[in-house]
Design an enzyme around this catalytic site. Structure first.
Site, PDB file in Angstrom:
ATOM      1  N   GLY A 115     -19.748 -51.004  -3.670  1.00 53.03           N
ATOM      2  CA  GLY A 115     -19.317 -51.455  -2.150  1.00 53.03           C
ATOM      3  C   GLY A 115     -17.933 -50.740  -1.656  1.00 53.03           C
ATOM      4  O   GLY A 115     -18.029 -49.531  -2.049  1.00 53.03           O
ATOM      5  N   CYS A 116     -17.316 -51.479  -0.570  1.00 52.60           N
ATOM      6  CA  CYS A 116     -16.402 -50.524   0.048  1.00 52.60           C
ATOM      7  C   CYS A 116     -15.168 -50.018  -0.783  1.00 52.60           C
ATOM      8  O   CYS A 116     -14.453 -49.227  -0.118  1.00 52.60           O
ATOM      9  CB  CYS A 116     -16.090 -51.527   1.401  1.00 52.60           C
ATOM     10  N   PHE A 117     -15.035 -50.646  -1.790  1.00 50.34           N
ATOM     11  CA  PHE A 117     -13.389 -50.413  -2.602  1.00 50.34           C
ATOM     12  C   PHE A 117     -14.017 -49.044  -3.266  1.00 50.34           C
ATOM     13  O   PHE A 117     -13.073 -48.289  -3.805  1.00 50.34           O
ATOM     14  CB  PHE A 117     -13.099 -51.101  -3.303  1.00 50.34           C
ATOM     15  N   PHE A 124     -10.989 -51.648   0.008  1.00 53.41           N
ATOM     16  CA  PHE A 124     -11.039 -53.005  -0.209  1.00 53.41           C
ATOM     17  C   PHE A 124     -12.539 -53.210  -0.197  1.00 53.41           C
ATOM     18  O   PHE A 124     -13.379 -52.456   0.478  1.00 53.41           O
ATOM     19  CB  PHE A 124     -10.715 -53.853   1.137  1.00 53.41           C
TER      20      PHE A 124
END
Length: 285
Positions: free
Chosen positions: A59-61, A269
């Site tokens: 994901g985004c992190f 994050f």
């Protein structure tokens, strides 16, 4: 997409691709065996014994994660040159609106496609390798009381994302602690004195972080420009922002790659809610 980004990075690096010792590939767009790391090794014609690391569904992190792993590999393997590639195609998340999952519409409105690549190593070769930023310190932490704030599931219907509406609040509540841990050893407490590369999960997250820390609007300029131009490209975003910042710094005649400043922070994050922190030192232009 990942191949195009990697070819550009290798060309700018200026060394033959045979010097690449490690490959880290990151994507949230699908799962295959053999993985995208294998496919990219073949597409680029890398040596068959390059040491590969495949990261799926982070994901985004994960833009921060790949930098942390690359730093560890470069520091602990003399002469290592790590090719890092983040490639995200968010069509896998696209579906019609649902009354029961309105939160997924937020993600679909924000997400975009993109790929970014860079080479990480220690002890650069003078006159041949020109570093852009130096990674000084890294950390990963799970924000307390954040379980379920961001989650995703790969199912027959594709990749479904669920976001709680208080994600911006959770991020802003925990960012101060992460900054103190990162910058107290450097005696830095004025966060307007550093450059900022924050994963642009969405405008609301950036707004709340700015408000919480009293940041000047220009601190998030590169971050907001990437979000506006490309959308949320998950792991690739922070690498796009690094590129945007060093190019704009050069165009404006500033003294360093970090908007003329020496120290900076990169934040990722994502699901967990997980926070990745990278302390950066800029390079003179």
């Amino acid at each position: 997409l990942g191949k195009e980004a990697a070819v550009k990075a290798i060309k700018e690096w200026g060394q033959p691709k045979s010097k690449i010792t490690h490959l880290i590939f990151c994507t949230t767009s699908g799962v295959d065996m053999p993985g995208a790391d294998y496919q990219l090794t073949k597409l680029l014609g890398l040596r068959p014994y390059v040491k590969r690391y495949m990261m799926y569904q982070q994901g985004c992190f994960a833009g921060g994660t790949v930098l942390r792993l690359a730093k560890d590999l470069a520091e602990n393997n003399k002469g290592a040159r790590v090719l890092v590639v983040c490639s995200e195609v968010t069509a896998v998340t696209f579906r019609g609106p649902s009354d029961t999952h309105l939160d997924s519409l937020v993600g679909q409105a924000l997400f975009g496609d993109g790929a970014a690549a860079l080479i990480v190593g220690s002890d650069p070769i003078p006159e041949i390798e020109k570093p852009i930023f130096e990674m000084v310190w890294t950390a990963q932490t799970i924000a307390p009381d954040s379980e379920g704030a961001i989650d995703g599931h790969l199912r027959e219907a594709g990749l479904t994302f669920h976001l709680l509406k208080d994600v911006p609040g959770i991020v802003s509540k925990n960012i101060d602690k992460a900054l103190v841990e990162a910058f107290q050893p450097l005696n830095i407490s004025d966060y307007n004195s550093i450059f900022w590369i924050a994963h642009p999960g969405g405008p609301a997250i950036l707004d709340q972080v700015e408000q919480k820390l009293g940041l000047k609007p220009e601190k998030m300029k590169a971050t907001r420009e990437v979000l506006s131009e490309y959308g949320n490209m998950s792991s690739a975003c922070v690498l796009f922002i690094l590129d945007e910042m060093r190019k704009k710094s050069a165009q404006q005649g500033l003294k360093t790659t970090g908007e003329g400043l020496d120290w900076g922070v990169l934040f990722g994050f994502g699901p967990g809610l997980t926070i990745e922190t990278v302390v950066l030192h800029s390079v003179a232009l």
